[in-house]
Write a protein that holds these residues in place. Structure first.
Motif, PDB file in Angstrom:
ATOM      1  N   GLU A 183       0.855  -1.176  -0.135  1.00 11.30           N
ATOM      2  CA  GLU A 183       0.120  -0.032  -0.034  1.00 11.30           C
ATOM      3  C   GLU A 183       0.879   1.318  -0.167  1.00 11.30           C
ATOM      4  N   GLU A 184       1.954   1.286   0.882  1.00 13.61           N
ATOM      5  CA  GLU A 184       2.931   2.383   0.808  1.00 13.61           C
ATOM      6  C   GLU A 184       3.560   2.515  -0.430  1.00 13.61           C
ATOM      7  N   ARG A 185       4.058   1.572  -1.231  1.00 10.13           N
ATOM      8  CA  ARG A 185       4.758   1.614  -2.550  1.00 10.13           C
ATOM      9  C   ARG A 185       3.639   2.075  -3.260  1.00 10.13           C
ATOM     10  N   ALA A 186       2.507   1.858  -3.488  1.00 11.41           N
ATOM     11  CA  ALA A 186       1.655   2.339  -4.361  1.00 11.41           C
ATOM     12  C   ALA A 186       1.487   3.797  -4.025  1.00 11.41           C
ATOM     13  N   ALA A 187       1.313   4.157  -2.834  1.00  8.49           N
ATOM     14  CA  ALA A 187       1.133   5.461  -2.668  1.00  8.49           C
ATOM     15  C   ALA A 187       2.226   6.474  -3.067  1.00  8.49           C
ATOM     16  N   LEU A 188       3.448   6.235  -2.797  1.00  5.39           N
ATOM     17  CA  LEU A 188       4.711   6.791  -3.125  1.00  5.39           C
ATOM     18  C   LEU A 188       4.759   6.570  -4.715  1.00  5.39           C
ATOM     19  N   ALA A 189       4.509   5.496  -5.346  1.00  3.10           N
ATOM     20  CA  ALA A 189       4.569   5.594  -6.886  1.00  3.10           C
ATOM     21  C   ALA A 189       3.580   6.828  -7.370  1.00  3.10           C
ATOM     22  N   ARG A 190       2.418   6.961  -6.709  1.00  2.00           N
ATOM     23  CA  ARG A 190       1.441   7.851  -7.277  1.00  2.00           C
ATOM     24  C   ARG A 190       2.039   9.190  -7.003  1.00  2.00           C
ATOM     25  N   ARG A 191       2.876   9.365  -5.888  1.00  2.00           N
ATOM     26  CA  ARG A 191       3.667  10.782  -5.953  1.00  2.00           C
ATOM     27  C   ARG A 191       4.979  10.699  -6.717  1.00  2.00           C
ATOM     28  N   GLY A 192       5.233   9.871  -7.344  1.00  7.54           N
ATOM     29  CA  GLY A 192       6.780   9.721  -8.085  1.00  7.54           C
ATOM     30  C   GLY A 192       7.833   9.343  -7.243  1.00  7.54           C
ATOM     31  N   THR A 193       8.031   9.052  -6.061  1.00 10.81           N
ATOM     32  CA  THR A 193       8.959   8.779  -5.199  1.00 10.81           C
ATOM     33  C   THR A 193       9.458   7.048  -5.754  1.00 10.81           C
ATOM     34  N   ARG A 194      10.500   7.245  -5.929  1.00  8.27           N
ATOM     35  CA  ARG A 194      11.218   6.009  -6.201  1.00  8.27           C
ATOM     36  C   ARG A 194      11.592   5.238  -5.032  1.00  8.27           C
ATOM     37  N   ILE A 195      11.639   3.890  -4.875  1.00 10.87           N
ATOM     38  CA  ILE A 195      12.169   3.246  -3.656  1.00 10.87           C
ATOM     39  C   ILE A 195      13.329   2.354  -3.957  1.00 10.87           C
ATOM     40  N   GLU A 196      14.568   2.704  -3.442  1.00  9.91           N
ATOM     41  CA  GLU A 196      15.780   1.821  -3.468  1.00  9.91           C
ATOM     42  C   GLU A 196      15.992   0.992  -2.199  1.00  9.91           C
TER      43      GLU A 196
END
Length: 297
Positions: A183-196
């Motif tokens: 859920e967090e990953r999807a929310a951050l993807a909508r904001r344009g934040t990449r996760i490493e």
């Protein structure tokens, strides 16, 4: 020394509180050890932002001007040193020591600030206040809408990860600090934040993130979530109630910055979950007014 009002801490909040009391023609003592939270930024020649009429000035210069203006009032005394051994006297006075000097005050304002502990990433602490920050509102604009990295210290990194895309292209480095859910990953993807997810080995250059697999991601600046602790033992010595905030404990205060201990007030970073120069100045005004009015009402 016997004094009507004592203020422990002579940075932005303490100076602001003292000014209100000085202008109320009360006798005020300010005790200060010169250990502002942002002194590393002062040393780096960096600037403070977001404080109206002072935007872009060095924090040390703002504080120096404030001190000079305050000391024009003849009813203000300034004492360099660390306050310690605080207690409530049998007569209700608030007693503490500064070196060999005993001080007894009718009202006490704590503007003692906090200390930051950063994640143990090599190279991070050396860049604190220079290219590593904690407040987007204070430092995000100067990164020129470029590459921004977040070094996670825990789940609080999600807050940065949602906010910082307004300031630039954002990468969240989890660094094993916590597990991000779907859920967090999807929310951050909508904001344009990449996760490493690859661990961070160290920070090099201005703000270059070297990963454990050898990749180097060049950032304009980095943000992280320091853990804070009281910079002075005085609040604990007096028995002030504390609040466990998201970054660390802070002093519990009411509407006029009063603490749980009678005649003791608190302001600035020591008395809020997170702050900046402008908020510290505002809190200091309220603490000064609250301490003064408590002598009448």
């Amino acid at each position: 020394m016997q004094i009507d009002f004592a203020i422990i801490g002579g940075s932005f909040a303490g100076l602001s509180a003292a000014l209100q009391l000085a202008r109320a023609r009360r006798h005020v003592l300010v005790v200060d050890a010169g250990q502002r939270r942002n002194r590393c930024v002062d040393d780096a020649g960096q600037t403070s932002h977001g404080f109206m009429s002072q935007d872009g000035r060095a924090p040390a210069a703002i504080a120096a001007d404030g001190k000079a203006q305050l000391l024009r009032y003849p009813n203000v005394q300034w004492l360099d040193g660390l306050a310690d051994e605080a207690r409530i006297g049998a007569d209700g006075q608030l007693d503490f020591r500064v070196g060999d000097m005993a001080v007894s005050a009718g009202r006490l304002i704590l503007a003692t600030g906090v200390r930051d502990t950063l994640p143990p990433v090599p190279g991070l602490a050396e860049r604190w206040g220079r290219s590593v920050f904690h407040c987007p509102y204070c430092h995000g604009y100067e990164l020129d809408a470029g590459e921004i990295g977040i070094i996670a210290a825990g789940p609080l990194a999600q807050h940065h990860a949602h906010m910082l895309p307004d300031w630039g292209r954002t990468t969240l480095f989890l660094n094993g600090a916590y597990e991000s859910g779907d859920e967090e990953r999807a929310a951050l993807a909508r904001r344009g934040t990449r996760i490493e997810a690859t661990p961070v080995a160290r920070i090099e250059g201005e703000a270059d993130v070297v990963l454990a697999d050898g990749r180097v991601l060049r950032m304009n600046g980095l943000f992280t979530q320091p853990r804070t602790a009281m910079a002075s033992p005085v609040a604990e010595q007096l028995g002030c109630a504390m609040v466990d905030g998201p970054m660390g404990p802070f002093i519990q205060v009411g509407a006029t910055q009063e603490t749980s201990v009678p005649n003791v007030f608190a302001c600035g970073d020591a008395a809020r979950a997170a702050g900046n120069v402008a908020l510290a100045v505002g809190d200091g005004v309220m603490a000064g007014l609250g301490a003064h009015r408590s002598t009448m009402f």
